[in-house]
Design a protein around this motif. Structure first.
Motif, PDB file in Angstrom:
ATOM      1  N   SER A  51       0.933  -0.642   0.227  1.00  0.00           N
ATOM      2  CA  SER A  51       0.115   0.105   0.301  1.00  0.00           C
ATOM      3  C   SER A  51       0.683   1.246   0.164  1.00  0.00           C
ATOM      4  CB  SER A  51      -1.287  -0.111   0.994  1.00  0.00           C
ATOM      5  OG  SER A  51       0.210  -0.176   2.155  1.00  0.00           O
ATOM      6  N   GLU A  53       0.781   6.008  -0.502  1.00  0.00           N
ATOM      7  CA  GLU A  53       0.722   6.651  -0.818  1.00  0.00           C
ATOM      8  C   GLU A  53       0.962   7.955  -2.102  1.00  0.00           C
ATOM      9  OE1 GLU A  53      -1.833  10.010   2.468  1.00  0.00           O
ATOM     10  OE2 GLU A  53       0.297  10.698   2.677  1.00  0.00           O
ATOM     11  N   THR A  55       1.547  11.137  -3.505  1.00  0.00           N
ATOM     12  CA  THR A  55       1.999  13.024  -3.880  1.00  0.00           C
ATOM     13  C   THR A  55       1.877  13.883  -4.404  1.00  0.00           C
ATOM     14  OG1 THR A  55       1.931  12.964  -1.315  1.00  0.00           O
ATOM     15  CG2 THR A  55       2.149  15.172  -1.894  1.00  0.00           C
ATOM     16  N   ARG A  74      -3.701  14.194  -3.766  1.00  0.00           N
ATOM     17  CA  ARG A  74      -3.343  13.808  -2.894  1.00  0.00           C
ATOM     18  C   ARG A  74      -3.946  12.639  -2.989  1.00  0.00           C
ATOM     19  NH1 ARG A  74      -1.442  14.485   3.824  1.00  0.00           N
ATOM     20  NH2 ARG A  74      -0.786  12.785   4.208  1.00  0.00           N
ATOM     21  N   TRP A  75      -3.506  10.987  -3.589  1.00  0.00           N
ATOM     22  CA  TRP A  75      -4.494   9.870  -3.221  1.00  0.00           C
ATOM     23  C   TRP A  75      -3.876   8.942  -2.836  1.00  0.00           C
ATOM     24  CZ3 TRP A  75      -2.909  12.554  -7.616  1.00  0.00           C
ATOM     25  CH2 TRP A  75      -4.515  13.641  -7.606  1.00  0.00           C
ATOM     26  N   PRO A  76      -4.568   7.884  -1.946  1.00  0.00           N
ATOM     27  CA  PRO A  76      -4.203   5.955  -1.537  1.00  0.00           C
ATOM     28  C   PRO A  76      -3.466   5.780  -3.363  1.00  0.00           C
ATOM     29  CG  PRO A  76      -6.473   6.688  -2.178  1.00  0.00           C
ATOM     30  CD  PRO A  76      -5.782   7.439  -2.379  1.00  0.00           C
ATOM     31  N   THR A 198       5.391   7.607  -0.997  1.00  0.00           N
ATOM     32  CA  THR A 198       5.637   6.679  -0.415  1.00  0.00           C
ATOM     33  C   THR A 198       5.156   5.729  -0.098  1.00  0.00           C
ATOM     34  OG1 THR A 198       5.261   8.888   1.001  1.00  0.00           O
ATOM     35  CG2 THR A 198       5.473   7.319   2.186  1.00  0.00           C
ATOM     36  N   ASP A 200       4.302   1.592   2.045  1.00  0.00           N
ATOM     37  CA  ASP A 200       3.468   2.007   3.723  1.00  0.00           C
ATOM     38  C   ASP A 200       4.314   0.150   3.752  1.00  0.00           C
ATOM     39  OD1 ASP A 200       2.641   2.631   5.590  1.00  0.00           O
ATOM     40  OD2 ASP A 200       0.420   2.014   5.457  1.00  0.00           O
ATOM     41  N   THR A 257      -5.803   2.682   2.556  1.00  0.00           N
ATOM     42  CA  THR A 257      -5.193   3.534   2.200  1.00  0.00           C
ATOM     43  C   THR A 257      -4.090   3.943   3.836  1.00  0.00           C
ATOM     44  OG1 THR A 257      -6.323   4.470   4.525  1.00  0.00           O
ATOM     45  CG2 THR A 257      -6.665   4.827   1.962  1.00  0.00           C
ATOM     46  N   VAL A 258      -3.344   4.739   3.040  1.00  0.00           N
ATOM     47  CA  VAL A 258      -2.221   4.454   4.327  1.00  0.00           C
ATOM     48  C   VAL A 258      -2.333   6.218   5.539  1.00  0.00           C
ATOM     49  CG1 VAL A 258      -0.418   3.730   2.390  1.00  0.00           C
ATOM     50  CG2 VAL A 258      -0.547   6.661   2.325  1.00  0.00           C
TER      51      VAL A 258
END
Length: 258
Positions: A51, A53, A55, A74-76, A198, A200, A257-258
């Motif tokens: 998972s 994120e 940006t 900004r999205w998952p 990023t 996760d 989501t993160v």
């Protein structure tokens, strides 16, 4: 009454379309058979899915005309890092990063990049590498109107490294949440960072197996791939998905989501 030249051109165009359809069917069938025999992806079968994120800061300097690159957001996301062949352990291989952006559950956006060089003369060549930290490019260029653009995922100098091998990669992501910088460039221009992804928590093996990217059908709006290599990539991925029974939007739950 049409001239003989016009009639000949129409026949030639019809023959070309028929030959292209036959070639596409043959290529998809061959890729499907190989993936079915392997019981896995035809390309980049070994990998890990996470998972993430994503940006977007926006493109510095002149805009590209592609909304996803130019407008902050900004999205998952779901990210898969993989080995191409794959070679054993941390042996050199063409490494890959696949990013699925969940802006709309019905129409995901997929970005696929492979280990390459950052310089203009190297950004369209896949290069084997030991470490997952490094430069990844789209290899093939995109068209945005009349412009030719390359996309890349670059090492973030302020981020923890991704390490060697898939096992080490998984441990690094769980411990440090590393980042990759997203960038765009013309065929000969410098890279312009427009965002970051990023990483996760890791997804399990079932989710990794289900994830299926579509590098042409799910390109960001405003971009398109053209040329024989685009056709080859599209038919190979289509055949691979068919061989393992995956749809073009399989995997990468937008609910994570993160």
């Amino acid at each position: 009454m049409p001239s003989p030249i016009s009639a000949a051109r129409r026949l030639q165009a019809a023959a070309w379309r028929q030959a292209r359809r036959a070639a596409t069917a043959a290529a998809v069938g061959a890729a499907s058979a190989l993936a079915r025999r392997r019981h896995a992806r035809l390309l980049h079968p070994a990998g890990r899915t996470f998972s993430a994120e994503l940006t977007i800061w926006g493109t510095p300097g002149p805009p590209t005309g592609v909304p996803l690159l130019d407008r902050p957001g900004r999205w998952p996301a779901t990210v898969r890092l993989s080995k191409g062949v794959p070679t054993p352990g941390s042996w050199p291989d063409v490494l890959g990063v696949g990013i699925r952006l969940h802006r709309d559950p019905e129409t995901p956006v997929d970005l696929l990049v492979s280990s390459s060089g950052a310089a203009p003369v190297l950004r369209n060549l896949p290069l084997p590498r030991r470490r997952f930290t490094g430069t990844y490019t789209s290899i093939m260029s995109f068209r945005a109107g009349r412009r030719r653009l390359f996309l890349a995922a670059l090492a973030d100098p302020d981020s923890p490294e991704l390490g060697r091998g898939l096992a080490e990669l998984e441990a690094r992501v769980e411990a440090d949440a590393p980042r990759l910088v997203l960038a765009v460039a013309s065929a000969v221009g410098a890279w312009r960072p427009f965002g970051q992804v990023t990483l996760d928590g890791g997804r399990d093996a079932r989710e990794d197996a289900a994830l299926a990217f579509d590098p042409l059908g799910n390109v960001p709006p405003g971009l398109r791939m053209v040329g024989p290599l685009a056709w080859l990539r599209e038919t190979t991925y289509r055949g691979s998905r068919r061989g393992r029974g995956a749809g073009v939007q399989s995997g990468g739950s937008a609910g994570v989501t993160v």
